[in-house]
Scaffold this motif. Structure first.
Motif, PDB file in Angstrom:
ATOM      1  N   LEU A 149       0.841  -1.183   0.000  1.00  0.00           N
ATOM      2  CA  LEU A 149       0.000   0.000   0.000  1.00  0.00           C
ATOM      3  C   LEU A 149       0.880   1.239   0.000  1.00  0.00           C
ATOM      4  O   LEU A 149       1.841   1.335   0.768  1.00  0.00           O
ATOM      5  CB  LEU A 149      -0.913   0.022   1.231  1.00  0.00           C
ATOM      6  N   GLY A 150       0.569   2.191  -0.856  1.00  0.00           N
ATOM      7  CA  GLY A 150       1.380   3.396  -0.997  1.00  0.00           C
ATOM      8  C   GLY A 150       1.200   4.366   0.146  1.00  0.00           C
ATOM      9  O   GLY A 150       0.519   4.097   1.133  1.00  0.00           O
ATOM     10  N   GLY A 151       1.845   5.517  -0.005  1.00  0.00           N
ATOM     11  CA  GLY A 151       1.718   6.556   0.999  1.00  0.00           C
ATOM     12  C   GLY A 151       2.936   6.720   1.886  1.00  0.00           C
ATOM     13  O   GLY A 151       3.018   7.662   2.662  1.00  0.00           O
ATOM     14  N   ASP A 152       3.901   5.795   1.767  1.00  0.00           N
ATOM     15  CA  ASP A 152       5.090   5.871   2.619  1.00  0.00           C
ATOM     16  C   ASP A 152       6.229   5.123   1.931  1.00  0.00           C
ATOM     17  O   ASP A 152       6.105   3.923   1.641  1.00  0.00           O
ATOM     18  CB  ASP A 152       4.775   5.238   3.980  1.00  0.00           C
ATOM     19  N   SER A 153       7.329   5.811   1.686  1.00  0.00           N
ATOM     20  CA  SER A 153       8.462   5.176   1.001  1.00  0.00           C
ATOM     21  C   SER A 153       9.077   4.044   1.814  1.00  0.00           C
ATOM     22  O   SER A 153       9.674   3.118   1.256  1.00  0.00           O
ATOM     23  CB  SER A 153       9.532   6.218   0.657  1.00  0.00           C
ATOM     24  N   GLN A 154       8.911   4.089   3.154  1.00  0.00           N
ATOM     25  CA  GLN A 154       9.438   3.003   3.996  1.00  0.00           C
ATOM     26  C   GLN A 154       8.786   1.664   3.651  1.00  0.00           C
ATOM     27  O   GLN A 154       9.420   0.618   3.754  1.00  0.00           O
ATOM     28  CB  GLN A 154       9.215   3.317   5.472  1.00  0.00           C
ATOM     29  N   ARG A 155       7.532   1.729   3.244  1.00  0.00           N
ATOM     30  CA  ARG A 155       6.832   0.493   2.853  1.00  0.00           C
ATOM     31  C   ARG A 155       7.469  -0.096   1.593  1.00  0.00           C
ATOM     32  O   ARG A 155       7.592  -1.309   1.468  1.00  0.00           O
ATOM     33  CB  ARG A 155       5.348   0.780   2.615  1.00  0.00           C
ATOM     34  N   ASN A 210       3.081   9.338  -7.193  1.00  0.00           N
ATOM     35  CA  ASN A 210       4.166   8.709  -6.415  1.00  0.00           C
ATOM     36  C   ASN A 210       4.831   7.530  -7.124  1.00  0.00           C
ATOM     37  O   ASN A 210       5.854   7.035  -6.662  1.00  0.00           O
ATOM     38  CB  ASN A 210       3.634   8.203  -5.066  1.00  0.00           C
ATOM     39  N   LEU A 211       4.249   7.070  -8.220  1.00  0.00           N
ATOM     40  CA  LEU A 211       4.674   5.793  -8.793  1.00  0.00           C
ATOM     41  C   LEU A 211       6.100   5.809  -9.347  1.00  0.00           C
ATOM     42  O   LEU A 211       6.833   4.827  -9.198  1.00  0.00           O
ATOM     43  CB  LEU A 211       3.675   5.327  -9.860  1.00  0.00           C
ATOM     44  N   ASP A 212       6.504   6.890  -9.983  1.00  0.00           N
ATOM     45  CA  ASP A 212       7.879   6.957 -10.516  1.00  0.00           C
ATOM     46  C   ASP A 212       8.908   6.863  -9.394  1.00  0.00           C
ATOM     47  O   ASP A 212       9.916   6.174  -9.517  1.00  0.00           O
ATOM     48  CB  ASP A 212       8.089   8.245 -11.321  1.00  0.00           C
ATOM     49  N   TYR A 213       8.646   7.585  -8.307  1.00  0.00           N
ATOM     50  CA  TYR A 213       9.557   7.542  -7.159  1.00  0.00           C
ATOM     51  C   TYR A 213       9.602   6.130  -6.569  1.00  0.00           C
ATOM     52  O   TYR A 213      10.668   5.607  -6.239  1.00  0.00           O
ATOM     53  CB  TYR A 213       9.116   8.559  -6.108  1.00  0.00           C
ATOM     54  N   ASN A 214       8.431   5.492  -6.470  1.00  0.00           N
ATOM     55  CA  ASN A 214       8.371   4.110  -5.963  1.00  0.00           C
ATOM     56  C   ASN A 214       9.206   3.173  -6.841  1.00  0.00           C
ATOM     57  O   ASN A 214       9.950   2.332  -6.342  1.00  0.00           O
ATOM     58  CB  ASN A 214       6.919   3.612  -5.924  1.00  0.00           C
ATOM     59  N   ILE A 243      -1.966 -13.436  -0.924  1.00  0.00           N
ATOM     60  CA  ILE A 243      -0.928 -12.424  -1.148  1.00  0.00           C
ATOM     61  C   ILE A 243      -0.402 -11.891   0.190  1.00  0.00           C
ATOM     62  O   ILE A 243      -1.127 -11.852   1.183  1.00  0.00           O
ATOM     63  CB  ILE A 243      -1.452 -11.240  -1.998  1.00  0.00           C
ATOM     64  N   TYR A 244       0.874 -11.495   0.186  1.00  0.00           N
ATOM     65  CA  TYR A 244       1.418 -10.741   1.312  1.00  0.00           C
ATOM     66  C   TYR A 244       0.893  -9.313   1.215  1.00  0.00           C
ATOM     67  O   TYR A 244       0.886  -8.720   0.129  1.00  0.00           O
ATOM     68  CB  TYR A 244       2.945 -10.696   1.251  1.00  0.00           C
ATOM     69  N   LEU A 245       0.468  -8.760   2.336  1.00  0.00           N
ATOM     70  CA  LEU A 245      -0.002  -7.377   2.394  1.00  0.00           C
ATOM     71  C   LEU A 245       0.970  -6.564   3.243  1.00  0.00           C
ATOM     72  O   LEU A 245       1.139  -6.841   4.436  1.00  0.00           O
ATOM     73  CB  LEU A 245      -1.408  -7.319   3.007  1.00  0.00           C
ATOM     74  N   ILE A 246       1.625  -5.587   2.626  1.00  0.00           N
ATOM     75  CA  ILE A 246       2.610  -4.775   3.334  1.00  0.00           C
ATOM     76  C   ILE A 246       2.098  -3.355   3.526  1.00  0.00           C
ATOM     77  O   ILE A 246       1.730  -2.670   2.564  1.00  0.00           O
ATOM     78  CB  ILE A 246       3.955  -4.742   2.564  1.00  0.00           C
ATOM     79  N   THR A 247       2.068  -2.932   4.796  1.00  0.00           N
ATOM     80  CA  THR A 247       1.733  -1.548   5.132  1.00  0.00           C
ATOM     81  C   THR A 247       2.323  -1.233   6.498  1.00  0.00           C
ATOM     82  O   THR A 247       2.895  -2.105   7.155  1.00  0.00           O
ATOM     83  CB  THR A 247       0.209  -1.298   5.097  1.00  0.00           C
ATOM     84  N   SER A 248       2.189   0.000   6.942  1.00  0.00           N
ATOM     85  CA  SER A 248       2.753   0.415   8.231  1.00  0.00           C
ATOM     86  C   SER A 248       2.023  -0.256   9.390  1.00  0.00           C
ATOM     87  O   SER A 248       0.832  -0.565   9.294  1.00  0.00           O
ATOM     88  CB  SER A 248       2.662   1.936   8.380  1.00  0.00           C
ATOM     89  N   ASP A 249       2.733  -0.436  10.517  1.00  0.00           N
ATOM     90  CA  ASP A 249       2.146  -1.131  11.662  1.00  0.00           C
ATOM     91  C   ASP A 249       0.883  -0.442  12.186  1.00  0.00           C
ATOM     92  O   ASP A 249      -0.107  -1.103  12.512  1.00  0.00           O
ATOM     93  CB  ASP A 249       3.176  -1.317  12.790  1.00  0.00           C
TER      94      ASP A 249
END
Length: 200
Positions: free
Chosen positions: A46-52, A76-80, A122-128
């Motif tokens: 999930l976007g919104g944070d480059s740490q993800r 944000n997609l190019d930066y990602n 699927i694995y779901l990755i986002t902030s805690d």
């Protein structure tokens, strides 16, 4: 007057029956998906944070057979992409989508793509701090299509877990999407500002 009451009463019963049916079907579909595909087949960030993105890229190093799917604002997609390239993730294994405007639409805009690829787990990755709400939305939106998630929380500092009110609100929006294919995203104040800036 009595006819109107009867109609409202019938409608209320229909909505209740549909909701109960849904809450019975979703756990069954999730259980079947998990039984058929115990190991996740893709990574969803999930976007919104480059740490993800960095977390996902590092996680991919030990799961190089999996494609990475990213849902974020289009801007944000190019930066990602550059973050993943820095970590050596090949472009052929990256899937970017810029249709989302918030967390609910992260899932509703991607679910058909996941289903088309026959992804069941699927694995779901986002902030805690974001994991509870994201998992709740995923359970309803993805679960309704027979897709199970294994959540992975990215550690954050100083961010409090999201309120139960936000979780319940987005569960309601997710249920609305199941019945109408609309999420109520147009009521998102950030989206209204974004649209007005674009049109202005």
């Amino acid at each position: 007057m009595k006819r109107k009451r009867k109609r409202k009463f019938r409608l209320a019963w229909l909505v209740l029956a549909a909701a109960l049916g849904l809450f019975t079907i979703i756990p069954v579909r999730i259980a079947i998906a998990f039984h058929q595909t115990a190991v996740p087949q893709a990574i969803f960030v999930l976007g919104g944070d480059s740490q993800r993105m960095e977390f996902a890229a590092q996680f991919w190093q030990s799961h190089k057979d999996l494609d990475i799917w990213v849902s974020d604002y289009d801007s944000n997609l190019d930066y990602n992409r550059r973050i993943f390239q820095w970590f050596g993730v090949p472009n052929r294994q990256l899937r970017f989508d810029g249709r989302a405007t918030d967390t609910v639409t992260n899932f509703t805009s991607m679910v058909d793509d996941f289903a088309a690829r026959k992804l069941q787990h699927i694995y779901l990755i986002t902030s805690d701090y974001h994991i509870r709400r994201s998992k709740a939305i995923a359970t309803i939106v993805l679960g309704s299509q027979g897709i199970v998630v294994t959540p992975l929380a990215v550690p954050s500092w100083g961010d409090r877990s999201e309120s139960l009110v936000r979780v319940l609100r987005d569960c309601g929006r997710s249920l609305l999407w199941i019945f109408t294919r609309k999420t109520g995203a147009s009521f998102n104040p950030r989206l209204v500002i974004k649209i007005s800036k674009y049109n202005g």
